[in-house]
Design an enzyme around this catalytic site. Structure first.
Site, PDB file in Angstrom:
ATOM      1  N   LYS A 188       0.840  -1.207   0.000  1.00  0.00           N
ATOM      2  CA  LYS A 188       0.000   0.000   0.000  1.00  0.00           C
ATOM      3  C   LYS A 188       0.870   1.251   0.000  1.00  0.00           C
ATOM      4  O   LYS A 188       0.545   2.250  -0.652  1.00  0.00           O
ATOM      5  CB  LYS A 188      -0.931   0.010   1.212  1.00  0.00           C
ATOM      6  CG  LYS A 188      -1.829   1.252   1.299  1.00  0.00           C
ATOM      7  CD  LYS A 188      -2.717   1.426   0.069  1.00  0.00           C
ATOM      8  CE  LYS A 188      -3.496   2.741   0.091  1.00  0.00           C
ATOM      9  NZ  LYS A 188      -4.579   2.735   1.069  1.00  0.00           N
TER      10      LYS A 188
ATOM     11  N   LYS B 282       0.117  11.673   5.498  1.00  0.00           N
ATOM     12  CA  LYS B 282       0.465  10.619   6.456  1.00  0.00           C
ATOM     13  C   LYS B 282       1.025   9.397   5.743  1.00  0.00           C
ATOM     14  O   LYS B 282       2.034   8.815   6.162  1.00  0.00           O
ATOM     15  CB  LYS B 282      -0.779  10.256   7.270  1.00  0.00           C
ATOM     16  CG  LYS B 282      -0.611   9.110   8.260  1.00  0.00           C
ATOM     17  CD  LYS B 282      -1.054   7.753   7.699  1.00  0.00           C
ATOM     18  CE  LYS B 282      -2.506   7.714   7.354  1.00  0.00           C
ATOM     19  NZ  LYS B 282      -2.921   6.362   6.886  1.00  0.00           N
TER      20      LYS B 282
END
Length: 334
Positions: A176, A244
């Site tokens: 990811k 983030k």
């Protein structure tokens, strides 16, 4: 579902991504018990045929699987590993599936803690954005054991179309991170292409149409190009979250001792638009940064009408007013 014993699912985190995912699980025949911090956060799930849980404990008890879809590592650690968390309240044999995007270290710590309690866990982050979640066409990258993956497959098939077991615990999160690197880089290049065409007197709508049919075509271009061209930044995926994620990317690069020159640059550009007050907007707002660096903040194409002030530094107030449908101010779920 019967053959693998997956019938009741506790779903924690009913935000932009989690809410449509929970809906699709209901449509697939699962009994979904959802929990969110927002008082009205489970209303949509209940309307779809699911059930409301008043606490993490209520969502976890009696569930065959518990899915978490939360913003960051500290949220997952608190909800799953905390004193009053999922692992404290779930039944023996419950499968823990974290579909958030968090650090690979967090996924491995969760897997170890689950194993200590005789449970299995999977890290299964997703890609595809809000529309992919709504349409149940997400790409799901899964870390964990092959046995746990087999148990969870009917759940994943209700949520996505590309489902790949990529390795042991933490591997899903590493893939990811790679995904978020590619997406951020592509959005930045689409932004630069649009600004270049506009500044050169070329109609970017026609330009994007041609680009989409050639080697430059991509899912990012198809899903984001028009909204970026029109300066519409209602969040499908917020800058705050992608910022983030790029931190996770750079941390993973340091751990692996590799250099990511383009990744470092796009992380800086994402940070710049975030610091300019655009963190709550869609990551397509990277185009504002390109305009600012090009001295084109006040071009007609970058007017305030579509998502806040056109200036890179002045868009916060208007953008918040126009960005309807964004995640609740608590930021607790994705």
């Amino acid at each position: 579902m019967d053959e693998v014993g997956m019938r009741t699912i506790g779903f924690i985190g009913l935000g932009v991504m989690g809410a449509p995912m929970a809906d699709n699980l209901v449509k697939a025949g699962f009994d979904v018990v959802g929990h969110t911090r927002r008082p009205d956060g489970a209303d949509r799930l209940v309307a779809a045929g699911g059930r409301r849980a008043g606490s993490v404990a209520e969502a976890a008890r009696g569930a065959d699987a518990v899915i978490t879809m939360l913003p960051d590592s500290p949220d997952v650690e608190a909800v799953v590993l905390g004193a009053d968390g999922v692992l404290t309240h779930c039944d023996p044999g419950t499968l823990i599936i974290d579909m958030s995007t968090v650090r690979p270290q967090t996924a491995r710590a969760l897997a170890a803690a689950a194993l200590d309690r005789g449970l299995e866990s999977l890290d299964a982050p997703v890609s595809g954005g809000e529309q992919g979640a709504i349409d149940a066409v997400l790409s799901i990258m899964v870390g964990g054991t092959a046995e746990a993956f087999a148990r969870a497959r009917p759940i994943f098939e209700a949520l996505g179309t590309t489902i790949v077991h990529v390795g042991p615990a933490g591997a899903g999160q590493l893939v990811k991170a790679a995904n978020q690197l590619v997406v951020a880089g592509t959005i930045e290049l689409v932004a630069e292409a649009i600004v270049l065409m506009e500044a050169s007197g070329v109609d970017p709508a026609l330009g994007l149409e041609v680009l989409g049919g050639g080697l430059a075509g991509s899912t990012v271009l198809a899903r984001k190009g028009t909204a970026m061209r029109e300066r519409r930044f209602k969040p499908g995926f917020r800058v705050d979250l992608h910022h983030k994620d790029l931190g996770i990317v750079l941390d993973a690069a340091r751990t692996a001792a590799v250099t990511l020159p383009a990744g470092e640059l796009v992380a800086q550009l994402m940070d710049a638009v975030r610091r300019s007050g655009n963190g709550h907007l869609d990551h397509g707002v990277l185009i504002r940064g390109v305009e600012h660096l090009s001295g084109r903040d006040k071009t007609a194409g970058g007017s305030a009408a579509a998502g806040g002030s056109a200036t890179a530094g002045g868009g916060a107030a208007a953008g918040r007013e126009d960005a309807s449908g964004r995640v609740s101010a608590s930021g607790w779920e994705r």
